[in-house]
Design a protein around this motif. Structure first.
Motif, PDB file in Angstrom:
ATOM      1  N   ALA A  22       5.191  -6.318  -2.613  1.00 29.67           N
ATOM      2  CA  ALA A  22       5.615  -4.929  -2.416  1.00 29.67           C
ATOM      3  C   ALA A  22       4.828  -4.242  -1.302  1.00 29.67           C
ATOM      4  O   ALA A  22       5.152  -3.131  -0.900  1.00 29.67           O
ATOM      5  CB  ALA A  22       5.459  -4.136  -3.712  1.00 29.67           C
ATOM      6  N   VAL A  23       3.792  -4.924  -0.797  1.00 29.57           N
ATOM      7  CA  VAL A  23       2.941  -4.366   0.254  1.00 29.57           C
ATOM      8  C   VAL A  23       3.009  -5.287   1.457  1.00 29.57           C
ATOM      9  O   VAL A  23       2.783  -6.489   1.332  1.00 29.57           O
ATOM     10  CB  VAL A  23       1.478  -4.248  -0.224  1.00 29.57           C
ATOM     11  CG1 VAL A  23       0.600  -3.663   0.868  1.00 29.57           C
ATOM     12  CG2 VAL A  23       1.390  -3.421  -1.497  1.00 29.57           C
ATOM     13  N   LEU A  26       1.038  -3.137  -8.279  1.00 31.43           N
ATOM     14  CA  LEU A  26       2.272  -3.690  -7.723  1.00 31.43           C
ATOM     15  C   LEU A  26       2.058  -5.160  -7.387  1.00 31.43           C
ATOM     16  O   LEU A  26       0.924  -5.617  -7.230  1.00 31.43           O
ATOM     17  CB  LEU A  26       2.652  -2.957  -6.428  1.00 31.43           C
ATOM     18  CG  LEU A  26       3.010  -1.483  -6.527  1.00 31.43           C
ATOM     19  CD1 LEU A  26       3.162  -0.895  -5.133  1.00 31.43           C
ATOM     20  CD2 LEU A  26       4.281  -1.283  -7.321  1.00 31.43           C
ATOM     21  N   ALA A  75      -2.255  -3.476  -3.385  1.00 28.39           N
ATOM     22  CA  ALA A  75      -1.300  -3.857  -4.432  1.00 28.39           C
ATOM     23  C   ALA A  75      -1.944  -3.741  -5.819  1.00 28.39           C
ATOM     24  O   ALA A  75      -1.336  -3.189  -6.743  1.00 28.39           O
ATOM     25  CB  ALA A  75      -0.792  -5.271  -4.196  1.00 28.39           C
ATOM     26  N   ASP A  76      -3.163  -4.244  -5.963  1.00 26.79           N
ATOM     27  CA  ASP A  76      -3.850  -4.165  -7.256  1.00 26.79           C
ATOM     28  C   ASP A  76      -4.111  -2.723  -7.662  1.00 26.79           C
ATOM     29  O   ASP A  76      -3.939  -2.349  -8.822  1.00 26.79           O
ATOM     30  CB  ASP A  76      -5.176  -4.930  -7.219  1.00 26.79           C
ATOM     31  CG  ASP A  76      -4.996  -6.440  -7.173  1.00 26.79           C
ATOM     32  OD1 ASP A  76      -3.851  -6.914  -7.368  1.00 26.79           O
ATOM     33  OD2 ASP A  76      -5.998  -7.140  -6.930  1.00 26.79           O
ATOM     34  N   ILE A 123       4.810   0.161   1.808  1.00 23.42           N
ATOM     35  CA  ILE A 123       4.760  -0.067   0.364  1.00 23.42           C
ATOM     36  C   ILE A 123       6.105   0.299  -0.245  1.00 23.42           C
ATOM     37  O   ILE A 123       6.670   1.347   0.064  1.00 23.42           O
ATOM     38  CB  ILE A 123       3.641   0.781  -0.271  1.00 23.42           C
ATOM     39  CG1 ILE A 123       2.310   0.400   0.361  1.00 23.42           C
ATOM     40  CG2 ILE A 123       3.619   0.616  -1.774  1.00 23.42           C
ATOM     41  CD1 ILE A 123       1.174   1.266  -0.028  1.00 23.42           C
ATOM     42  N   LYS A 148       1.973  -8.251  -4.807  1.00 26.97           N
ATOM     43  CA  LYS A 148       1.580  -8.311  -3.395  1.00 26.97           C
ATOM     44  C   LYS A 148       2.793  -8.247  -2.476  1.00 26.97           C
ATOM     45  O   LYS A 148       2.703  -7.737  -1.366  1.00 26.97           O
ATOM     46  CB  LYS A 148       0.777  -9.583  -3.114  1.00 26.97           C
ATOM     47  CG  LYS A 148      -0.643  -9.498  -3.594  1.00 26.97           C
ATOM     48  CD  LYS A 148      -1.531 -10.685  -3.253  1.00 26.97           C
ATOM     49  CE  LYS A 148      -0.950 -11.774  -2.468  1.00 26.97           C
ATOM     50  NZ  LYS A 148      -1.846 -12.895  -2.203  1.00 26.97           N
ATOM     51  N   ILE A 180      -4.155  -6.229   1.596  1.00 23.21           N
ATOM     52  CA  ILE A 180      -2.879  -6.212   0.863  1.00 23.21           C
ATOM     53  C   ILE A 180      -3.127  -6.380  -0.630  1.00 23.21           C
ATOM     54  O   ILE A 180      -2.555  -5.661  -1.449  1.00 23.21           O
ATOM     55  CB  ILE A 180      -1.931  -7.292   1.421  1.00 23.21           C
ATOM     56  CG1 ILE A 180      -1.463  -6.868   2.821  1.00 23.21           C
ATOM     57  CG2 ILE A 180      -0.749  -7.528   0.483  1.00 23.21           C
ATOM     58  CD1 ILE A 180      -0.717  -7.929   3.582  1.00 23.21           C
ATOM     59  N   ARG A 181      -4.000  -7.295  -0.994  1.00 24.02           N
ATOM     60  CA  ARG A 181      -4.319  -7.513  -2.412  1.00 24.02           C
ATOM     61  C   ARG A 181      -4.959  -6.262  -3.027  1.00 24.02           C
ATOM     62  O   ARG A 181      -4.596  -5.846  -4.129  1.00 24.02           O
ATOM     63  CB  ARG A 181      -5.247  -8.720  -2.553  1.00 24.02           C
ATOM     64  CG  ARG A 181      -5.535  -9.116  -3.977  1.00 24.02           C
ATOM     65  CD  ARG A 181      -6.335 -10.409  -4.107  1.00 24.02           C
ATOM     66  NE  ARG A 181      -7.450 -10.508  -3.165  1.00 24.02           N
ATOM     67  CZ  ARG A 181      -7.488 -11.326  -2.104  1.00 24.02           C
ATOM     68  NH1 ARG A 181      -6.476 -12.106  -1.834  1.00 24.02           N
ATOM     69  NH2 ARG A 181      -8.542 -11.349  -1.317  1.00 24.02           N
TER      70      ARG A 181
END
Length: 98
Positions: A67-68, A63, A58-59, A83, A65, A54-55
């Motif tokens: 948002a995922v 975005l 998102a990175d 997402i 975290k 997830i990180r």
């Protein structure tokens, strides 16, 4: 449209992923059947690989975290992420990144 991602009418995007935990480094590894393969440096222990996934996503998309989210595959190599707020063009670029 590719088989590994789908965009809903409300803009949410779902990704079908094949995860390889415990890799030397975290990176995209191309397509794996109908899924996008991601190698994760995190071990598959106590949810660490899921958190790292997830990180990483998102990175990569710049975005938050939040948002995922992991929709399915909590303990499986095959995972589905949802997402919110990412442009489709950024998602499409995942499949060409190695």
């Amino acid at each position: 449209m590719s088989e590994w991602f789908r965009q809903a009418a409300d803009g949410r995007i779902t990704l079908t992923l094949h995860i390889q935990p415990g890799a030397k480094k975290t990176e995209f590894a191309g397509l794996h059947g109908d899924a996008l393969k991601i190698r994760l440096a995190a071990p598959p222990v106590d949810g660490k690989a899921n958190e790292a996934l997830i990180r990483f996503v998102a990175d990569t998309l710049k975005l938050a975290k939040s948002a995922v989210s992991l929709k399915s595959g909590q303990t499986s190599r095959r995972k589905v992420l949802e997402i919110q707020g990412a442009p489709l063009s950024a998602i499409q670029a995942f499949g060409t990144t190695n």
